[in-house]
Design an enzyme around this catalytic site. Structure first.
Site, mmCIF file in Angstrom:
data_model
loop_
_atom_site.group_PDB
_atom_site.id
_atom_site.type_symbol
_atom_site.label_atom_id
_atom_site.label_comp_id
_atom_site.label_asym_id
_atom_site.label_seq_id
_atom_site.Cartn_x
_atom_site.Cartn_y
_atom_site.Cartn_z
ATOM 1 N N HIS A 110 0.806 -1.219 0.000
ATOM 2 C CA HIS A 110 0.000 0.000 0.000
ATOM 3 C C HIS A 110 0.843 1.275 0.000
ATOM 4 C CE1 HIS A 110 -3.001 -2.960 1.375
ATOM 5 N NE2 HIS A 110 -3.888 -2.134 0.843
ATOM 6 N N HIS A 126 -2.887 -5.651 -6.057
ATOM 7 C CA HIS A 126 -3.065 -6.861 -5.270
ATOM 8 C C HIS A 126 -4.542 -7.237 -5.204
ATOM 9 C CE1 HIS A 126 -3.347 -3.435 -2.448
ATOM 10 N NE2 HIS A 126 -4.280 -4.164 -1.853
ATOM 11 N N CYS A 179 -14.391 -5.345 4.083
ATOM 12 C CA CYS A 179 -13.454 -5.422 2.970
ATOM 13 C C CYS A 179 -12.121 -5.913 3.510
ATOM 14 C CB CYS A 179 -13.290 -4.083 2.252
ATOM 15 S SG CYS A 179 -12.794 -2.720 3.321
ATOM 16 N N HIS A 212 -8.390 -8.566 2.323
ATOM 17 C CA HIS A 212 -7.508 -9.214 1.362
ATOM 18 C C HIS A 212 -7.437 -10.714 1.644
ATOM 19 C CE1 HIS A 212 -6.063 -5.089 2.232
ATOM 20 N NE2 HIS A 212 -5.954 -5.008 0.925
ATOM 21 N N GLU A 216 -14.734 -9.685 11.786
ATOM 22 C CA GLU A 216 -14.964 -8.283 12.094
ATOM 23 C C GLU A 216 -16.315 -8.039 12.758
ATOM 24 O OE1 GLU A 216 -14.325 -5.510 8.963
ATOM 25 O OE2 GLU A 216 -12.251 -6.121 8.619
ATOM 26 N N TYR A 251 -9.153 -0.666 -9.338
ATOM 27 C CA TYR A 251 -9.079 0.772 -9.090
ATOM 28 C C TYR A 251 -7.746 1.163 -8.474
ATOM 29 C CZ TYR A 251 -10.705 -0.969 -4.562
ATOM 30 O OH TYR A 251 -10.850 -1.685 -3.398
ATOM 31 N N GLU A 289 -4.467 2.482 -2.576
ATOM 32 C CA GLU A 289 -5.198 1.245 -2.837
ATOM 33 C C GLU A 289 -5.126 0.937 -4.333
ATOM 34 O OE1 GLU A 289 -6.205 -0.897 -0.929
ATOM 35 O OE2 GLU A 289 -6.994 -0.078 0.935
ATOM 36 N N GLU A 327 -5.987 -2.024 -6.292
ATOM 37 C CA GLU A 327 -6.633 -3.294 -5.998
ATOM 38 C C GLU A 327 -7.404 -3.871 -7.181
ATOM 39 O OE1 GLU A 327 -7.144 -3.243 -1.211
ATOM 40 O OE2 GLU A 327 -8.901 -2.677 -2.384
ATOM 41 N N TRP A 347 -12.507 4.234 -1.546
ATOM 42 C CA TRP A 347 -12.929 3.229 -2.516
ATOM 43 C C TRP A 347 -14.423 2.932 -2.475
ATOM 44 C CZ3 TRP A 347 -9.969 2.312 1.844
ATOM 45 C CH2 TRP A 347 -10.589 1.567 2.856
#
Length: 202
Positions: free
Chosen positions: A46, A53, A88, A90, A108, A124, A135, A137, A180
């Site tokens: 990042h 990624h 959100c 990874h 979460e 994006y 970001e 991604e 995002w």
């Protein structure tokens, strides 16, 4: 098969690990078509200008068609205190995006999504002005339903809210959201409309 995160902690260029950084989390680097080309430590991926990624974004709705938003915890090193979609994150290298999305939603929010379905992908490049992180991604989108009481992890989530489409418009105009958020929401809208129906207003 999912792999476990590496064990070596990352430090910034001045030798200090930023507050809120999860040490040793590895991400999957991809090309413009989403094909895996390697791995990188989370924070390093990042740092500007960012390395492309794999990521995922989840949009969960209640039985009334309201979207579950989360406000990111103030202690997070990336985009703290802003509103964003339900979840959100990874995938670990080798972990299927669907499995990662279900896993992270439970970690979460303390709930498992139901009727979760793929909603396409979006690529994006969004810098975060506050932190200077970027970001880059290739994001896998998922929509589904949430049932049962939420049990948010306070280290990840400051607050939650269920909103209608109209309420989201009002909130987005007056409160800070992740860089995002609108990109992933717009990309997921066709699947959201299919899930919530025309009366949902999405």
């Amino acid at each position: 098969m999912p792999t476990t995160p590496a064990t070596a902690a990352h430090t910034s260029s001045n030798g200090v690990q930023p507050s809120g950084v999860e040490p040793s989390i590895m991400l999957e680097l991809v090309d413009e078509d989403g094909r895996t080309i390697g791995t990188a430590e989370k924070l390093s991926a990042h740092l500007a200008p960012g390395r492309l990624h794999r990521a995922f974004s989840v949009f969960l709705f209640d039985e009334s068609g309201r979207l579950l938003l989360q406000r990111r915890a103030l202690g997070k090193y990336h985009s703290p205190g802003v509103w964003s979609n339900t979840c959100c994150g990874h995938p670990y290298p080798g972990e299927a995006p669907f499995a990662a999305a279900a896993r992270r939603t439970h970690e979460e929010l303390g709930v498992s999504p139901s009727l979760m379905a793929e909603a396409g992908t979006v690529r994006y490049n969004h810098p975060d002005p506050a932190s200077g992180l970027v970001e880059q991604e290739f994001n896998h989108l998922f929509v589904g339903m949430v049932q049962g009481p939420l049990r948010p992890d306070p280290e990840e989530i400051e607050d939650t809210a269920f909103v209608t489409a109209a309420e989201l418009t009002e909130r987005h105009a007056s409160a800070p959201f992740s860089a995002w958020f609108m990109t992933v929401l717009d990309a997921a809208r066709p699947a959201i409309k299919e899930l919530t129906g025309p009366a949902g207003g999405w």
